[in-house]
Design a protein around this motif. Structure first.
Motif, PDB file in Angstrom:
ATOM      1  N   ASN A  22       0.840  -1.198   0.000  1.00  0.00           N
ATOM      2  CA  ASN A  22       0.000   0.000   0.000  1.00  0.00           C
ATOM      3  C   ASN A  22       0.871   1.242   0.000  1.00  0.00           C
ATOM      4  OD1 ASN A  22      -2.901  -1.110   0.802  1.00  0.00           O
ATOM      5  ND2 ASN A  22      -1.337  -2.258   1.905  1.00  0.00           N
ATOM      6  N   HIS A  65      -0.252   1.823  10.038  1.00  0.00           N
ATOM      7  CA  HIS A  65       0.080   0.765  11.004  1.00  0.00           C
ATOM      8  C   HIS A  65       1.283  -0.017  10.519  1.00  0.00           C
ATOM      9  CE1 HIS A  65      -2.471  -1.357   8.118  1.00  0.00           C
ATOM     10  NE2 HIS A  65      -2.120  -2.525   8.640  1.00  0.00           N
ATOM     11  N   ASP A  69       2.787  -4.871   4.626  1.00  0.00           N
ATOM     12  CA  ASP A  69       2.224  -4.349   3.371  1.00  0.00           C
ATOM     13  C   ASP A  69       2.012  -2.831   3.413  1.00  0.00           C
ATOM     14  OD1 ASP A  69       0.155  -5.150   5.233  1.00  0.00           O
ATOM     15  OD2 ASP A  69      -1.351  -4.888   3.663  1.00  0.00           O
ATOM     16  N   HIS A  70       2.260  -2.217   4.576  1.00  0.00           N
ATOM     17  CA  HIS A  70       2.125  -0.756   4.707  1.00  0.00           C
ATOM     18  C   HIS A  70       3.462  -0.061   4.993  1.00  0.00           C
ATOM     19  CE1 HIS A  70      -2.327  -0.865   4.720  1.00  0.00           C
ATOM     20  NE2 HIS A  70      -2.060  -2.118   5.067  1.00  0.00           N
ATOM     21  N   ASP A 155      -7.621  -1.206   6.433  1.00  0.00           N
ATOM     22  CA  ASP A 155      -7.441  -2.273   7.423  1.00  0.00           C
ATOM     23  C   ASP A 155      -8.351  -2.017   8.631  1.00  0.00           C
ATOM     24  OD1 ASP A 155      -5.123  -1.970   5.615  1.00  0.00           O
ATOM     25  OD2 ASP A 155      -4.432  -3.785   6.613  1.00  0.00           O
ATOM     26  N   HIS A 203     -10.364  -7.185   8.693  1.00  0.00           N
ATOM     27  CA  HIS A 203     -10.657  -6.361   7.519  1.00  0.00           C
ATOM     28  C   HIS A 203     -12.159  -6.175   7.336  1.00  0.00           C
ATOM     29  CE1 HIS A 203      -6.497  -6.165   6.141  1.00  0.00           C
ATOM     30  NE2 HIS A 203      -6.371  -7.411   6.567  1.00  0.00           N
ATOM     31  N   HIS A 228      -7.686  -1.544  -0.705  1.00  0.00           N
ATOM     32  CA  HIS A 228      -7.247  -2.781  -0.036  1.00  0.00           C
ATOM     33  C   HIS A 228      -8.150  -3.973  -0.372  1.00  0.00           C
ATOM     34  CE1 HIS A 228      -5.044  -5.106   2.983  1.00  0.00           C
ATOM     35  NE2 HIS A 228      -4.306  -4.043   3.283  1.00  0.00           N
TER      36      HIS A 228
END
Ligand SMILES: [Zn+2]
Ligand SMILES: [Zn+2]
Length: 275
Positions: A22, A65, A69-70, A155, A203, A228
């Protein structure tokens, strides 16, 4: 010192949205701000080049967070290009512990956020709000300029009053629409992972996103991006159809009154002007 000059419009772009990585950017003229940097550093640099953004003109990174993936490239890019990295204390701690984040944020670039306390960068006011998720901590952002309010919540384990308020304030909104309930239920994920996703700290499913939008969107909202989306348990068509039909039942016409899009998972969506 903020060098913002007001003649530039604000533009939004997503460089990737989903479990593969992301990264979102707000740009004003030559300068920009990132929200999350979980796409690979090489792809990210290629995108910067493609869109003529200088790494040295990225003024800050705001982190939602500490999931990989972030944050995968946050430390590496911050160390190379030297901007401050804003996150809550728990998310900074989570990034220090995250072994997939091979380069850490240099100490002097760490900026600690408190939910509800605004930070101004590029003439935009970033206010983090709490989001329930199974990371060390998680926030969404309400970003205000004189002309608009832009909100981002990804998320999202559960729809809380904080998330609902952000949706109701947004002229521009990026909101998670992660999975289709039936696709997840019948899909090949192990039960433990299915339980994690649906268990209130994972999610948001298409139906809950659709309900939230139908009940809370601000009249006059200009653009909603679903973000997402799961590769395994969703499709852009399905997410858009679920949301559109629920909105139509509530008397809202996406496409006419406002734009509705699903963000691509692994490529940029192109810049969109916000004001
Ligand atoms: Zn994620
Ligand atoms: Zn996450």
């Amino acid at each position: 010192m903020d060098l913002f000059t007001p003649q530039y419009p604000t533009e939004f772009i997503s460089f990737g949205s989903g479990s593969s990585g992301n990264c979102y950017m707000l740009r004003r003229g030559p300068e920009s701000v990132l929200i999350d940097l979980g796409v690979g550093i090489r792809s990210f640099k290629r995108y910067l080049h493609q869109y003529a953004v200088s790494p040295r003109n990225v003024r800050a990174i705001f982190v939602t967070h500490d999931h990989t993936d972030h944050v995968k490239a946050v430390g590496k890019f911050a160390a190379e290009a030297g901007m401050p990295v804003y996150a809550t204390a728990a998310v900074h701690e989570g990034m220090r512990r995250n072994r997939f984040m091979t380069r850490k944020v240099p100490d002097e670039q760490v900026r600690t956020l408190t939910v509800g306390e605004p930070v101004e960068v590029l003439g935009l006011t970033f206010t983090p709000f709490p989001v329930v998720h199974d990371s060390a901590d998680c926030v969404g952002y309400r970003i205000e300029s004189p002309g608009f309010t832009f909100c981002l919540a990804t998320d999202v384990g559960s729809v809380t009053d904080d998330v609902r308020r952000a949706v109701s304030q947004a002229d521009y909104l990026v909101l998670e629409s992660n999975y289709d309930i039936a696709m997840l239920a019948t899909g090949r994920y192990p039960q433990r992972l299915k339980d994690r996703i649906t268990g209130g700290r994972g999610h948001l499913c298409n139906d809950d996103t659709a309900d939230l939008l139908a009940t809370s969107l601000k009249p006059g909202v200009r653009h909603v991006w679903l973000c997402h989306l799961s590769e395994e348990n969703n499709t852009p068509d399905l997410a858009l159809k679920t949301v559109t039909s629920r909105l139509e039942k509530a008397g809202l016409q996406p496409g006419e009154a406002f734009r509705l899009d699903a963000l691509p998972r692994t490529r940029p969506n192109g810049f969109c002007t916000l004001d």
